[in-house]
Design an enzyme around this catalytic site. Structure first.
Site, short mmCIF file in Angstrom:
data_model
loop_
_atom_site.label_atom_id
_atom_site.label_comp_id
_atom_site.label_asym_id
_atom_site.label_seq_id
_atom_site.Cartn_x
_atom_site.Cartn_y
_atom_site.Cartn_z
CG HIS A 56 4.59 -6.30 11.11
ND1 HIS A 56 3.42 -6.07 11.80
CD2 HIS A 56 5.59 -5.97 11.96
CE1 HIS A 56 3.71 -5.61 13.01
NE2 HIS A 56 5.02 -5.54 13.12
CB CYS A 60 0.97 4.66 7.59
SG CYS A 60 -0.37 4.87 6.39
CB SER A 119 1.40 -8.88 8.51
OG SER A 119 0.47 -8.16 7.73
CB SER A 120 -2.69 -6.48 12.05
OG SER A 120 -4.08 -6.35 12.23
CB CYS A 166 -0.88 -0.01 1.24
SG CYS A 166 0.10 0.05 2.77
CG HIS A 187 -0.52 -4.42 15.79
ND1 HIS A 187 -0.25 -3.21 15.21
CD2 HIS A 187 -0.32 -5.36 14.83
CE1 HIS A 187 0.08 -3.40 13.94
NE2 HIS A 187 0.04 -4.70 13.69
CB SER A 202 4.00 -5.16 4.91
OG SER A 202 3.25 -6.03 5.70
CB CYS A 209 -5.98 2.42 5.85
SG CYS A 209 -5.22 0.90 5.31
CD GLU A 241 -2.59 1.04 13.16
OE1 GLU A 241 -3.65 1.71 13.16
OE2 GLU A 241 -2.34 0.17 12.29
#
EC number: 1.17.7.4
Length: 318
Positions: free
Chosen positions: A48, A103, A230-231, A19, A131, A275, A202, A133
Site C-alpha cells: 500500500h 508476506c 495502509s493499515s 519491513c 482489508h 510500506s 508482526c 489481508e
C-alpha cells in the site's frame, strides 16, 4: 536581511519504513520483470504505497484488481497482503505462471487457521473488514469458518457454533494495545478459546508502534509517512494520539504537509509505515530544513535484521 529560520527538533523514529515482507514483495516484482520481461501483472497493489506502485509501473508492472484481467500467457503476482485460496486455484486452472508475494508472517497466520480448522475449531479473526489481508486470511477456510471482530463491542455480538471449540487469529498490522483489549474480551467471553503460540501482530508493526510511543511525549506533532489505505500507517497515527501527541497526521509525502498547522511548534516526530520508502522520509526532512533551523535526533528502540527469501520460482534458472 532574511529572518532567521525558527529552531525545530525533528525526532526521527526507528525502526520505521520498509519491513522485510514489503522489501521481499517489491523485489519479487523487480526480479519477475527481469526474468520474464514486461508486462508482469500484479493482482492488487503489491504494497500500500502509491510511490512504490508508480515506480514498479514505470518498470512494466501492470496492476489489476482481479485475475480475470490478466492474460493467460503472462505471469501474475499476488500482493504481500495474501489472497483467498480461490485465487491461486483459478491461476492453476488456467495454467498461468503465478508468484505468491504474501508476506511470510501473513502466511504463518494462514497456516495457523488451517491447522485449527483441521482440529475442528472455528476461527475468530481480529481484523479490519474489507482489508485485503483480512479477505485473504478469511478466504483460507470455507465460508462461515472464520468470524470477524473489529472491536471489543463486536465480541459481545459474535455467535460461534460451539463456544468450547474456538481459536483466534489476528491481522498482522493492528494496534498492539487495541488488540490486547479485544483478546481480553474474547478470553472473558470464551474461556476455552485458543490463541496463537506467538502473537500474530508482526514484529515490524510492534516495533514501529513502540518507537512512536518512545517519542510521543517529547513532540508537539507527529507526521506518519504512509498511504491512506495502509493499515499499519493509520495505526501509527492512532498510537501517537493515544500516547499524548495532540496533532498526529498521515501524509503520503512532503507536499501533503499542512504547514499552517505546524506554526509555532518546536518538536516534530517523524515515522513511516512499513510500506513507505526512506526516500519519502528524506523528502519530508528536506522540507523541514527549508523552513526551519532543523536538528534531527534519531530515537531507535529496536534493531531489525529480518530477511525473507524470494519464492523458489524466481531463484530457479529457466
Amino acid at each position: 536581511m532574511t529572518d532567521p529560520k525558527p529552531p525545530l527538533t525533528l525526532y526521527l523514529a526507528a525502526p520505521r519504513g520498509f519491513c522485510a515482507g514489503v522489501d521481499r514483495a517489491i523485489k519479487i516484482v523487480e526480479i519477475a520483470l527481469q526474468k520474464w520481461g514486461a508486462p508482469v501483472y500484479v493482482r492488487h497493489e503489491i504494497v500500500h504505497n502509491k510511490f512504490v506502485v508508480d515506480g514498479l509501473k514505470a518498470l512494466g508492472a501492470v496492476f489489476v484488481e482481479e485475475l480475470d484481467e490478466v492474460p493467460d500467457d503472462r505471469p501474475v503476482i499476488f500482493s504481500a497482503h495474501g489472497v483467498p485460496k480461490s485465487v491461486p486455484a483459478a491461476a492453476q486452472a488456467r495454467e498461468m505462471i503465478w508468484v505468491d508475494a504474501t508476506c511470510p508472517l501473513v502466511s504463518k497466520v494462514h497456516i495457523e487457521a488451517e491447522r485449527h480448522h483441521e482440529n475442528g475449531l472455528q476461527m475468530i479473526m481480529i481484523g479490519h473488514a474489507g482489508h485485503p489481508e483480512t479477505i485473504g486470511t478469511m478466504g483460507q477456510l470455507p465460508a462461515g469458518e472464520v468470524l470477524l471482530v473489529e472491536t471489543v463491542a463486536d465480541v459481545a455480538e459474535v455467535h460461534p457454533r460451539d463456544p468450547e471449540k474456538l481459536a483466534f487469529i489476528t491481522q498482522t498490522t493492528l494496534s498492539v494495545d487495541d488488540t490486547t483489549d479485544i483478546i481480553a474480551a474474547l478470553r472473558a467471553r470464551f474461556p476455552a478459546i485458543i490463541g496463537p503460540h506467538k502473537e500474530d501482530i508482526c514484529y515490524a508493526t510492534t516495533n514501529r508502534q513502540a518507537s512512536v510511543k518512545a517519542i510521543a511525549g517529547q513532540i508537539d506533532a507527529l507526521l506518519v509517512i504512509g498511504a491512506p489505505n495502509s493499515s499499519n500507517s493509520r495505526r501509527l497515527v492512532e498510537v501517537g494520539r493515544a500516547n499524548g501527541c495532540a496533532y498526529a497526521q498521515l501524509v503520503q509525502r512532503a507536499t501533503d504537509i499542512d504547514w499552517r498547522a505546524l506554526e509555532g511548534i518546536r518538536a516534530v516526530g517523524i515515522t513511516a509505515g512499513a510500506s513507505a520508502p526512506e526516500v519519502l522520509v528524506n523528502e519530508v526532512i528536506d522540507a523541514f530544513r527549508a523552513r526551519f533551523d532543523t536538528t534531527v535526533e534519531l530515537v531507535e528502540t529496536a534493531k531489525e535484521h529480518v530477511e525473507f527469501k524470494v519464492p523458489r520460482i524466481l531463484r530457479m534458472a529457466e
